[in-house]
Design a protein around this motif. Structure first.
Motif, PDB file in Angstrom:
ATOM      1  N   UNK A   1     126.551  18.366  20.890  1.00 15.17           N
ATOM      2  CA  UNK A   1     127.332  18.051  22.266  1.00 15.17           C
ATOM      3  C   UNK A   1     127.642  16.651  22.474  1.00 15.17           C
ATOM      4  N   UNK A   2     128.837  16.424  23.065  1.00 11.19           N
ATOM      5  CA  UNK A   2     129.238  15.006  23.170  1.00 11.19           C
ATOM      6  C   UNK A   2     128.252  14.540  24.243  1.00 11.19           C
ATOM      7  N   UNK A   3     127.553  14.971  25.108  1.00 13.54           N
ATOM      8  CA  UNK A   3     126.537  14.358  25.794  1.00 13.54           C
ATOM      9  C   UNK A   3     125.332  13.628  24.940  1.00 13.54           C
TER      10      UNK A   3
ATOM     11  N   UNK B   1     121.291  29.734  21.347  1.00 14.72           N
ATOM     12  CA  UNK B   1     121.614  29.116  22.428  1.00 14.72           C
ATOM     13  C   UNK B   1     122.692  27.754  22.072  1.00 14.72           C
ATOM     14  N   UNK B   2     123.139  27.553  20.985  1.00 16.59           N
ATOM     15  CA  UNK B   2     123.736  26.461  20.417  1.00 16.59           C
ATOM     16  C   UNK B   2     122.714  25.293  20.519  1.00 16.59           C
ATOM     17  N   UNK B   3     121.619  25.238  20.336  1.00 18.02           N
ATOM     18  CA  UNK B   3     120.690  24.051  20.119  1.00 18.02           C
ATOM     19  C   UNK B   3     120.308  24.123  18.709  1.00 18.02           C
TER      20      UNK B   3
ATOM     21  N   UNK C   1     121.364  22.040  31.006  1.00 19.80           N
ATOM     22  CA  UNK C   1     121.516  23.343  30.842  1.00 19.80           C
ATOM     23  C   UNK C   1     120.968  23.954  29.627  1.00 19.80           C
ATOM     24  N   UNK C   2     120.836  23.114  28.353  1.00 22.85           N
ATOM     25  CA  UNK C   2     120.096  23.312  27.038  1.00 22.85           C
ATOM     26  C   UNK C   2     118.520  23.460  27.327  1.00 22.85           C
ATOM     27  N   UNK C   3     118.322  22.145  27.857  1.00 21.87           N
ATOM     28  CA  UNK C   3     116.584  22.419  28.206  1.00 21.87           C
ATOM     29  C   UNK C   3     116.107  23.611  29.189  1.00 21.87           C
ATOM     30  N   UNK C   4     116.991  24.005  30.265  1.00 18.41           N
ATOM     31  CA  UNK C   4     116.773  25.141  31.122  1.00 18.41           C
ATOM     32  C   UNK C   4     116.849  26.381  30.283  1.00 18.41           C
ATOM     33  N   UNK C   5     117.890  26.565  29.339  1.00 14.51           N
ATOM     34  CA  UNK C   5     117.886  27.693  28.408  1.00 14.51           C
ATOM     35  C   UNK C   5     116.963  28.000  27.439  1.00 14.51           C
TER      36      UNK C   5
END
Length: 352
Positions: free
Chosen positions: A63-65, A101-103, A121-125
């Motif tokens: 992710x850009x983040x 989950x795209x991680x 959102x990634x951490x939560x998923x």
């Protein structure tokens, strides 16, 4: 509309380092950008729009983040990744388990090493995949220790139950100089003396129209309710119950809510509004769950006190004594003594 360009040469250098670490060639990106354009970006000779950068980053499952954390060398709190790794390994999940989950494995490895941050959102998923509640993860981030506000809530609660006015004054004096602790300080002060008009107005402004009730708002309401007007108290409770589902699954919140409702009922009795106390008390039943014995005892005690105010029935007195007896039986002398004093105080008031 033109897109903002990524022109910092550091971003191109960071991109190249990540690409090479993942063993990707310039040709692996040719579906979204030409080899020449990407090469020029890496050399700091050309810019990319944010949309185009997101496209090429997606090929690396980044992710850009996360990319900006790496490129800007932003300091990262390592414990986020360390705790996540601890939980992941304990639940026997491999890094590749989170690719759906795209991680990516690469990103997750960097996160666990304390090199990058993941977006929320990634951490939560990822936590949801492992069936780990977010609150457990955040609790472990604090190394199993409650936050400073939480410790202060406990100190005030205990001092209030034991009527340790000296300690309450000390907590107030320690907290009032700091803006972040001002509302907590005023709530603490309200335990042992009346707030002045300006302080009451501050509290009213703080509580009125709250959208999301956290422990702080509940704590402040709990200890200042006796100094607020009836109309404000009613308005606050009406607004609160519009979002009641936020709190039903949190035991700590349920306890605070029932305590605050009980305090509200006592205020109503002092103001000779027993019928209003009965109406308020009815709302508290939604927060009584089978394993919350303290809230059930508190509800039963308050219900009996309100019934006594309305009927002067001696059976209501016996009900209050039963609750106090439960506290005694459980060995909780602090609660037993506190509610014994409350029973004596209010039954004396109500006899007049």
């Amino acid at each position: 509309m033109s897109q903002k360009k990524i022109i910092n040469s550091r971003y191109g250098q960071a991109f190249r380092a990540i690409r090479e670490e993942q063993n990707l060639s310039l040709d692996d990106f040719k579906k979204v950008i030409s080899r020449a354009s990407l090469s020029r970006f890496e050399l700091g000779e050309a810019s990319l729009s944010t949309d185009k950068l997101e496209e090429v980053l997606s090929i690396m499952h980044l992710s850009i983040f996360t990319f900006l954390f790496l490129a800007d060398n932003i300091p990262v709190y390592r414990r986020y990744g360390e705790v996540f790794q601890l939980l992941r390994e304990q639940r026997e999940f491999e890094r590749e388990s989170f690719e759906n989950i795209d991680l990516s494995q690469w990103t997750l490895k960097k996160f666990e090493e304390g090199k990058v941050m993941l977006d929320f959102a990634q951490v939560e998923s990822a936590l949801q995949m492992m069936h780990i509640p977010l609150y457990e993860y955040t609790y472990l981030l604090d190394k199993g220790e409650a936050d400073y506000f939480g410790e202060l809530y406990k100190r005030v609660d205990t001092a209030f139950l034991t009527e340790d006015w000296t300690l309450l004054k000390k907590i107030y004096e320690e907290s009032i100089p700091y803006d972040d602790f001002r509302m907590l300080a005023l709530a603490t002060k309200a335990c042992y003396e009346a707030l002045d008009e300006n302080e009451i107005q501050e509290v009213a402004d703080f509580l009125f129209g709250v959208d999301v009730w956290t422990n702080l708002e509940l704590f402040v309401f709990n200890y200042t309710v006796g100094q607020l007007s009836f109309n404000l108290i009613r308005s606050i409770w009406i607004d609160f119950f519009k979002n009641v589902t936020y709190f039903e699954d949190n035991r700590e919140y349920r306890i605070r809510i029932v305590r605050t409702m009980a305090a509200t009922c006592l205020v109503m009795l002092e103001r000779e509004r027993a019928n209003d106390a009965q109406s308020f008390l009815a709302y508290a039943q939604a927060f009584l769950q089978s394993t919350d014995e303290f809230t059930r005892c508190l509800f039963k005690f308050t219900q009996a006190l309100v019934n006594y105010a309305q009927t002067k029935d001696t059976q209501a007195l016996e009900e209050m004594k039963k609750v106090i007896g439960i506290f005694d039986y459980l060995g909780d002398a602090i609660l037993a003594e506190k509610y014994r004093r409350i029973m004596l105080k209010y039954t004396t008031i109500l006899k007049k």
